[in-house]
Design a protein around this motif. Structure first.
Motif, PDB file in Angstrom:
ATOM      1  N   UNK A 686       0.834  -1.217   0.000  1.00 25.40           N
ATOM      2  CA  UNK A 686       0.000   0.000   0.000  1.00 25.40           C
ATOM      3  C   UNK A 686       0.863   1.259   0.000  1.00 25.40           C
ATOM      4  N   UNK A 687       1.960   1.249   0.754  1.00 24.25           N
ATOM      5  CA  UNK A 687       2.853   2.408   0.816  1.00 24.25           C
ATOM      6  C   UNK A 687       3.499   2.655  -0.534  1.00 24.25           C
ATOM      7  N   UNK A 688       3.892   1.585  -1.206  1.00 21.64           N
ATOM      8  CA  UNK A 688       4.497   1.737  -2.537  1.00 21.64           C
ATOM      9  C   UNK A 688       3.480   2.304  -3.533  1.00 21.64           C
ATOM     10  N   UNK A 689       2.244   1.813  -3.397  1.00 21.38           N
ATOM     11  CA  UNK A 689       1.215   2.248  -4.330  1.00 21.38           C
ATOM     12  C   UNK A 689       0.901   3.738  -4.172  1.00 21.38           C
ATOM     13  N   UNK A 690       0.829   4.193  -2.903  1.00 18.18           N
ATOM     14  CA  UNK A 690       0.462   5.595  -2.660  1.00 18.18           C
ATOM     15  C   UNK A 690       1.581   6.554  -3.035  1.00 18.18           C
ATOM     16  N   UNK A 691       2.797   6.066  -3.257  1.00 14.16           N
ATOM     17  CA  UNK A 691       3.895   6.944  -3.666  1.00 14.16           C
ATOM     18  C   UNK A 691       3.766   7.402  -5.109  1.00 14.16           C
TER      19      UNK A 691
END
Length: 744
Positions: A686-691
């Motif tokens: 999720x963190x990678x996606x929101x970047x």
């Protein structure tokens, strides 16, 4: 054509209506064709009126027959398919049987209700009533039992269906349900057993309490002991000095101090157990930690023994159940882990295979039974362990296993044992010296191997106790620390032969101290030299990494345990770091031989067979070690603060731990670990996606930096060592090729 009669009971009635004259008398039979497995035996009821005089006489003579006592014509059983009210059903098709005992006053007959797995059979199986006063075999047994009647034995009342239940229990796995004791499940699945286990054991506990007949004195004494122990358990959370002061002020201690010159008190103080406690008290902090753990262990055993599962459940949930809002153990997960009361029996094991000896269910289902219930006895382990240790393939037939066993026996004798039995001296002096060193190492460990077990205890040609103590001494049985005496015990000789043959099989590894510890339980169970060799070979595939010269294999496991402890027990991990024990060195011995020296032999076998299933992970021994750390974390953190204290504490756990409790904790720790790993993985994704935006561009530079930092913190906890713990694939690491410069 005849069939084998395994059970026969006369005067078993079908009550067709409320009128007694409508009742139909018949015979309840269990039969089996030759070479047919027990599960395929047939249960039949045949009315008397359908039988000829010759057939009637034949079955009356067989009344009460059990265990292969007679042969009858198969046509007799076929009649049951066509007569009114008669029925035939395979034991494998029965789901449950309800046993309704007769009224003691004679108001009603005892009866059984058979519940089939097939819905179309339900209407065709009537309730059967046992008219015990008319049945010759029941009357004869009641007369015999009356002569030896013991009013305090607590056994159930005997009636006709008791014989039937005994007979069917010898053929298939039958389990009494706790929800309704009159219902017995036939070849139940684990899900069935779990579903029929009550979620709340309060009723069972109350019934157990009513049945108790302990004298009041012992009840009072037990209550007083628990009051004292509970107080000391609370005290251990306080400072050491305060606990010592409270301890010295206790009336029992003051009594000893006041009367220390009394001869009777002096005699008490010479008791080895009292002296042992006194010696422990010299190291006050270690003593207090052990005391706190002991109180906790005793409380948990008391709760388990008295059916107080709710208390134990709350204790487990409080210690392991939640970690913030995201990671929680469910009631179902707690129930599955705690319900370990259904061991794999011979009848249940036989029900897993068809007439050709092929497995009827998935391997994972079989392993579920072993993981959650263990194997019932050593005799059954002879069969089960050959599968767990991959000597026999799970998908093989009985004939294929017999052929494979013969091939393996011949290969062992021809390719390995004969090579050292008829070995010629090696032309290379270094190689010759190396071989003799290997032989000495093997013999030294074999002579000291599990000498408290009857199989290995006596150094005689038979392995049994000699005629006299002097003969025992002459044979070298009491010289376990000597290198002089010769191995005569045939079982010790077999251990020696297997280890030397393994040296031929895996010459690069050679013999390393501890390998005899691994072989001993395998041979003890199988008591077959050839098959034990191959079982040991397969076991060493996974255990070889524990004995590598560079210790890289055991080091990997220690690092995985360290990472796991930091993730799952952060407070304990931080405290051990303060004690200069963050390397967990005290766990080394436990892991290297799978807790062989920490538990009783029977418990070791139970622990190993759980590990060998690879049910959750091929490295489940690390979670068992984590459970040991978790169980001892409170007394360690409250009382110990030095490396030598921690080392001494864990080294002295030998023989004090409850393996079953630790296995429950191990499972719950794994379940929780899996949830944490899944959560961290989802957060990382999720963190990678929101970047990124939809076209791959960063949305906000400052927020991206924060997210990257958070992501780095999370992913730093998820090491490769931890990821590997989720795999069921066995980790294999081999010793490199040996040369004359190799150092052992």
């Amino acid at each position: 054509m005849s069939t084998e009669l395994l059970f026969c009971k006369s005067k078993v009635y079908v009550h067709c209506s409320k009128k007694a004259e409508d009742n139909i008398a018949g015979f309840l039979l269990i039969t089996r064709d030759a070479q047919q497995p027990s599960l395929e035996a047939t249960l039949s009821w045949i009315p008397e009126r359908e039988l000829s005089k010759l057939q009637l006489n034949e079955l009356n003579r067989a009344d009460g027959a059990t265990a292969k006592s007679a042969k009858i014509k198969k046509e007799l059983i076929l009649q049951a398919q066509y007569a009114a009210w008669a029925f035939c059903i395979k034991l494998s098709s029965i789901y449950s049987i309800q046993f309704r005992a007769p009224s003691p006053s004679g108001w009603w007959y005892g009866s059984i209700a058979i519940n089939s797995k097939n819905s179309h059979d339900q209407g065709s199986i009537p309730i059967l009533f046992f008219h015990d006063k008319e049945c010759a075999s029941t009357l004869a047994k009641q007369k015999a039992l009356n002569k030896s009647f013991d009013p305090f034995s607590g056994t159930d009342i005997y009636w006709g269906a008791s014989d039937f239940r005994d007979a069917i229990t010898q053929l298939v796995d039958v389990k009494q349900t706790l929800v309704d004791p009159t219902i017995w499940l036939v070849n139940a699945s684990l899900d069935d057993l779990r579903n029929f286990s009550p979620q709340d054991k309060k009723v069972e506990a109350e019934a157990s309490a009513k049945a108790s007949t302990s004298p009041k004195f012992w009840d009072m004494l037990d209550q007083a002991r628990w009051n004292v122990m509970s107080k000391f358990a609370d005290f251990t959370s306080k400072s050491t000095n305060k606990v010592v002061n409270i301890w010295s002020q206790h009336p029992l201690i003051q009594f000893v101090d006041k009367h220390n010159n009394n001869p009777y008190v002096k005699k008490i103080m010479t008791n080895p157990k009292v002296q042992e406690i006194q010696d422990d008290f010299d190291s006050a902090k270690i003593y207090l930690a052990k005391w706190a753990l002991g109180v906790k262990e005793q409380a948990e055993k008391y709760q388990t023994a008295n059916g107080l599962d709710d208390t134990y459940r709350r204790l487990l949930f409080n210690e392991l159940g939640s970690d913030g809002e995201d990671i929680k153990l469910t009631d179902e997960e707690l129930n599955v882990a705690m319900q370990r009361s259904h061991p794999l029996t011979r009848q249940k094991w036989d029900s897993f295979f068809d007439s050709e000896g092929r497995l009827l269910m998935t391997v994972q289902e079989v392993k579920d039974y072993i993981f959650h219930g263990g194997v019932a006895d050593m005799e059954l382990r002879k069969d089960v362990w050959l599968f767990l240790l991959e000597v026999f393939p799970w998908d093989s037939s009985l004939e294929e296993r017999q052929e494979l066993a013969q091939t393996l026996r011949e290969s062992y004798r021809a390719n390995y044992k004969s090579k050292w039995e008829y070995r010629q001296p090696h032309p290379d002096e270094d190689e010759e010296s190396y071989w003799h060193d290997q032989v000495l190492r093997v013999e030294k460990d074999v002579k000291r191997n599990d000498r408290d077990l009857s199989l290995y205890k006596h150094n005689t040609e038979t392995g049994e106790a000699p005629a006299s103590p002097q003969q025992d001494l002459d044979q070298g049985a009491d010289q376990t620390d000597s290198d002089v005496w010769t191995v005569r015990n045939p079982h010790l000789q077999s251990l020696r032969s297997i280890l030397l043959s393994y040296n031929i099989y895996n010459n690069d590894l050679g013999y390393v101290q501890g390998m005899c510890d691994l072989l001993s339980p395998i041979y003890y169970i199988l008591q077959d030299e050839e098959l034990s060799f191959w079982a040991f070979v397969n076991f060493m595939r996974r255990m070889e990494r524990n004995f590598l010269r560079d210790q890289s294999g055991i080091r990997d496991q220690m690092m995985a345990l360290t990472d796991l402890c930091q993730l799952m027990l952060p407070k304990m991990s931080a405290h051990l770091a303060k004690c200069d024990s963050s390397n967990l060195f005290f766990c080394f011995r436990m892991l290297i031989v799978w807790f062989k020296r920490e538990f009783e032999f029977e418990d070791v076998c139970s622990i190993w067979e759980v590990f060998l299933t690879d049910f959750y992970s091929s490295q489940f021994q690390i979670f068992f070690m984590l459970a040991v750390l978790q169980k001892n974390s409170t007394p360690v953190m409250n009382n110990l603060d030095q490396f030598d204290q921690v080392l001494k504490f864990f080294n002295e756990l030998k023989g004090t731990m409850d393996w079953s409790d630790l296995m429950i904790r191990s499972e719950l720790l794994f379940v929780k670990f899996k949830k944490i790993m899944d959560t961290l993985e989802r957060r990382a994704e999720l963190a990678e996606y929101t970047l990124l935006t939809s076209d791959g561009n960063v949305v906000n530079e400052s927020s991206a930096v924060c997210d990257q930092n958070a992501l780095a913190t999370q992913t730093s906890l998820v090491t490769e060592n931890l990821k590997q713990l989720l795999s069921k694939k066995i980790v294999i690491k081999r010793e490199p090729a040996r040369n004359k410069h190799s150092i052992r």
